[in-house]
Design an enzyme around this catalytic site. Structure first.
Site, PDB file in Angstrom:
ATOM      1  N   ASP A  43       0.857  -1.168   0.000  1.00  0.00           N
ATOM      2  CA  ASP A  43       0.000   0.000   0.000  1.00  0.00           C
ATOM      3  C   ASP A  43       0.908   1.238   0.000  1.00  0.00           C
ATOM      4  O   ASP A  43       2.138   1.140   0.113  1.00  0.00           O
ATOM      5  CB  ASP A  43      -0.969  -0.020   1.200  1.00  0.00           C
ATOM      6  CG  ASP A  43      -2.204   0.837   0.926  1.00  0.00           C
ATOM      7  OD1 ASP A  43      -2.157   1.688   0.019  1.00  0.00           O
ATOM      8  OD2 ASP A  43      -3.217   0.661   1.621  1.00  0.00           O
TER       9      ASP A  43
HETATM   10  C1  BGC Z   1      -5.044   3.154   0.223  1.00  0.00           C
HETATM   11  C2  BGC Z   1      -5.214   2.187  -0.911  1.00  0.00           C
HETATM   12  C3  BGC Z   1      -5.020   2.880  -2.237  1.00  0.00           C
HETATM   13  C4  BGC Z   1      -3.685   3.560  -2.248  1.00  0.00           C
HETATM   14  C5  BGC Z   1      -3.375   4.258  -3.554  1.00  0.00           C
HETATM   15  C6  BGC Z   1      -3.780   3.968   0.092  1.00  0.00           C
HETATM   16  O1  BGC Z   1      -3.715   4.969   1.046  1.00  0.00           O
HETATM   17  O2  BGC Z   1      -5.044   2.448   1.446  1.00  0.00           O
HETATM   18  O3  BGC Z   1      -6.469   1.582  -0.845  1.00  0.00           O
HETATM   19  O4  BGC Z   1      -5.132   1.945  -3.277  1.00  0.00           O
HETATM   20  O5  BGC Z   1      -3.644   4.512  -1.208  1.00  0.00           O
HETATM   21  O6  BGC Z   1      -4.158   5.360  -3.747  1.00  0.00           O
END
Ligand code: BGC
Length: 770
Positions: free
Chosen positions: A294
């Site tokens: 993530d």
């Molecule tokens: C979120 C994800 C997301 C990623 C990219 C993160 O903060 O937890 O779900 O895909 O950001 O935007």
């Protein structure tokens, strides 16, 4: 939010990378269907330098932070060096082409980039938030929503979506409960599979298919106290039985990639958790794709206390993480770690191979520009057909929570209707969380939708009535992105209220459009108080005093506590955040052009103090049913029951369930049990009903939930129509993970339950021997 990255000086048109594949006999191909891909990638990897390999493990943003605070600089220079494997946050055929050409031109092996984005519930045409999509209980519609999202996303050059989010959530305080399919592991798995199929289509090499990225692996939804990014901690038995099934179902559906979660799993941050990313995901479940972290999750492992960036990057690679989102931990440390023998060349090769395989499976080596068709970019996004599908999906997602005296549906003609509330004449909040390419200006407000349905045949009076909230500290957080997502009206609250009361007095019925605004749910949007904000409650209370029918159209990204509303409103229609076609869908349902058929996939508590509250709980040694409550598992001040249980949802018509019959009461081994119930539409409207099957396992080697959803059928009934609805039950549906984590069923009694919700069922009992 729109992300545009225009790359200056990007010129040349690189030819598509077409490699001549090594000879493969038909026999070898059959024995190993991946042989061609393996040979192709093996050939490139033999020649790639260490830097080029590490570059493939690096995912960058296009220059705009979407959720975190970190963005990547020097994109062009890094692209030229081959230090980037993929880009996220960039779309548009021209922008994608520029980047792709730069990568292809500068890569010795013409390795394409992968382009990802958070396409969560639609790309341009926004569908209901995932929690709303899940309440349709219609896998066809769910798959279609993902298919359309994929078509629109690819039309703008994307080939990878960070969806579906399949995290089980039992805590309505957690803002991201809006992004999942609720609390049931089996149902969550059904939705996960429909989404993966919709995104990836018939073949990921097709120009309109994207690779799914299943997230957040794992247990992200179990954040303690519902507080975002908080610790999750649970037994392996709970993990395997109640949280892991949707991830596993997504693997079985062929999901191409996974995203590791921010939290710890069994004490080890998911992003560096070898047991999770390798032993469970790959060895036990057979996942063949790649895992991305993530957003800066790898860097954050340092905050979890596992060491500096070099240390945690090495741990992550060894654990089975293949791509690092944004943080550049891999890019900046892996070479050093290899020199210091903290990691091996084979470990780098494995991660690089998996990333290259994903690109191969997407057909990007064969044609890196496969979906870059300006004509489709014009015609596909927000097409009439896509909007229509979004509207239908929204209509099917609405859950009728209350409908006293059949106040709904409203009469289309000759009515005087007051439409009030801060979400009534509002376009922005129709879309819900995660709508990066969504254009809220193009959405339909509830007021517009109502007018579209009634035309001039009824009198509509609108008044805003209240601000969404007047809590300025809360507002400041809601307006994090600087836009005025929530603002306070120039008029005083008393003036707003007076106007609404005046409108209501002149009308036969009041439609109050209230609840949560867009930024009240989603990432980093936990709430400790999950009621409708006070400013709106004040309006509702004043309106209720008028004694006129009060219909609440409820916007929400999570279950809310609605005890007052349940007592005082005549009707409550829960519409979640319905997307681009919100208002039209609400209008169709309020006036009975579509009869609501949604059923809850999350339990609505009476009070936040009951959380976590979910239907598939274990029995306690001292369960409370009725009688004296002392020394029973019960609160002093509130009942144990939810306000609205899992599976609940009314219709404009009524369904009666009678005569549950079981084909046998004693079974053995692999026999099939048939459970049949008669369902009759006893009301005056045609409608759909979700007939639900639950099974309880009251005697086993471990404590088992009081009931678990094991099947459902969504069926249409004409007024007066009666149907015998049969479920075939096999021992496969009785299986669970025991304390040795062995997946099997155990002989004994089972309680078979069929009904209209988890708490309204007909029951029968069988004995099943091995
Ligand atoms: C979120 C994800 C997301 C990623 C990219 C993160 O903060 O937890 O779900 O895909 O950001 O935007």
């Amino acid at each position: 939010m729109k992300t545009i990255f225009t790359l200056k000086n990007a010129v040349c048109v690189a030819t598509a990378a077409l490699f001549v594949l090594p000879f493969n006999s038909a026999k070898a191909q059959k024995a190993n269907p991946d042989a061609k891909m393996n040979a192709f990638i093996g050939d490139i990897m033999k020649k790639m330098t260490l830097d080029e390999k590490i570059g493939q493990l690096n995912l960058i943003t296009s220059g705009m932070a979407i959720t975190g605070t970190v963005t990547n600089n020097g994109v062009e220079a890094n692209l030229k060096k081959g230090a980037i494997g993929g880009i996220f946050g960039l779309y548009g055929t021209q922008q994608v082409r520029e980047m792709q050409e730069l990568a292809i031109k500068n890569s010795r092996f013409k390795i394409p980039l992968i382009f990802g984005l958070d396409v969560i519930h639609g790309h341009r045409t926004i569908f209901p938030i995932p929690l709303g999509i899940s309440t349709t209980w219609d896998m066809g519609l769910i798959e279609q929503s993902a298919r359309i999202a994929a078509r629109e996303a690819t039309a703008e050059g994307l080939n990878w979506v960070f969806s579906p989010m399949v995290d089980i959530a039992r805590d309505a305080r957690w803002g991201r409960i809006s992004e999942g399919s609720g609390e049931d592991p089996w149902y969550g798995g059904q939705v996960a599979q429909a989404m993966v199929k919709g995104y990836q289509g018939k073949s990921m090499t097709d120009a309109d298919a994207v690779m799914a990225c299943v997230k957040h692996f794992a247990l992200y939804g179990a954040a303690e106290a519902g507080r975002e990014y908080n610790t999750a901690d649970m037994s392996k038995v709970a993990m395997y039985n109640y949280y892991m099934p949707p991830y596993k179902a997504a693997v079985d559906a062929g999901a191409g990639s996974f995203m590791s979660s921010f939290n710890v799993v069994d004490g080890v941050p998911a992003t560096v958790n070898r047991w999770l990313l390798t032993d469970l995901l790959r060895k036990q479940w057979g996942f063949k794709g790649f895992v991305v972290s993530d957003y800066t999750a790898l860097n954050e492992v340092t905050n979890h206390g596992l060491g500096d960036l070099q240390t945690v990057s090495a741990l992550a690679l060894k654990a089975g993480l293949d791509m690092d989102m944004v943080g550049e931990g891999f890019l900046s440390t892996l070479k050093k770690s290899l020199q210091e023998k903290k990691i091996t060349q084979a470990e780098i090769d494995l991660a690089c191979r998996r990333v290259l395989e994903a690109k191969y499976k997407l057909g990007l080596f064969a044609n890196p520009y496969k979906s870059l068709d300006p004509a489709r970019e014009k015609s596909e996004p927000m097409s009439e057909a896509n909007r229509k599908a979004a509207r239908t999906t929204a209509e099917h997602s609405f859950v009728l929570l209350k409908n006293d005296n059949q106040v709904l549906p409203l009469k289309k003609a000759n009515s005087k209707i007051a439409v009030v509330g801060p979400l009534a004449d509002n376009k922005r909040d129709m879309l819900g969380t995660w709508v990066i390419a969504g254009e809220w200006e193009k959405s339909v407000s509830v007021l517009e939708g109502i007018k579209n349905v009634v035309g001039n045949s009824s009198q509509i009076t609108y008044a805003k009535g209240a601000n969404i909230t007047e809590d300025t500290a809360f507002m400041a957080r809601l307006n994090f992105f600087g836009q005025q997502m929530v603002s306070i009206d120039k008029r005083s609250s008393d003036d707003l209220l007076e106007e609404a009361v005046k409108a209501a007095k002149k009308s036969d019925v009041i439609v109050a459009v209230v609840g949560e605004s867009q930024s009240m749910s989603g990432e980093s949007s936990s709430r400790a108080d999950i009621s409708i904000p006070e400013s709106q409650q004040r309006m509702l209370k004043e309106l209720a005093k008028l004694g006129k029918p009060l219909v609440i159209v409820l916007f929400n990204g999570r279950p809310l506590t609605l005890t007052w509303e349940n007592e005082h409103a005549s009707a409550i229609l829960d519409v979640w955040a319905p997307g681009t076609e919100a208002g039209n869908a609400v209008g169709e349902v309020l006036f009975g052009n579509y009869n609501p058929s949604g059923k809850l996939t999350t339990t609505f508590p009476r009070s936040v103090g009951q959380i976590p509250l979910y239907y598939n709980h274990l029995n306690t040694g001292r369960p409370y049913t009725d009688g004296p409550a002392k020394f029973k598992s019960v609160y002093l001040d509130i009942s144990n029951d939810p306000l609205y249980p899992f599976g609940y949802g009314l219709s404009y018509t009524k369904f009666s369930y009678t005569n549950l019959r079981l084909s046998k009461t004693k079974l053995k081994g692999n026999e099939t049990l048939q459970a049949t119930v008669t369902v009759t539409n006893t009301g005056g409207y045609a409608g759909e009903e979700v007939v639900q099957l639950y099974i309880g396992d009251p005697a086993a080697s471990i404590a088992r939930p009081v009931k678990e959803l094991k099947g459902f059928q969504k069926l249409n009934f004409q007024p007066g129509e009666r149907k015998d609805v049969t479920f075939n039950i096999t021992p496969a549906q009785l299986k669970f993970y025991n304390s040795q984590l062995k997946y099997d069923w155990e002989a004994g009694d089972f309680i078979i339950q069929v009904g209209t919700s988890s708490s309204d069922v007909k029951t029968g009992r069988v004995n099943w021997a091995k």
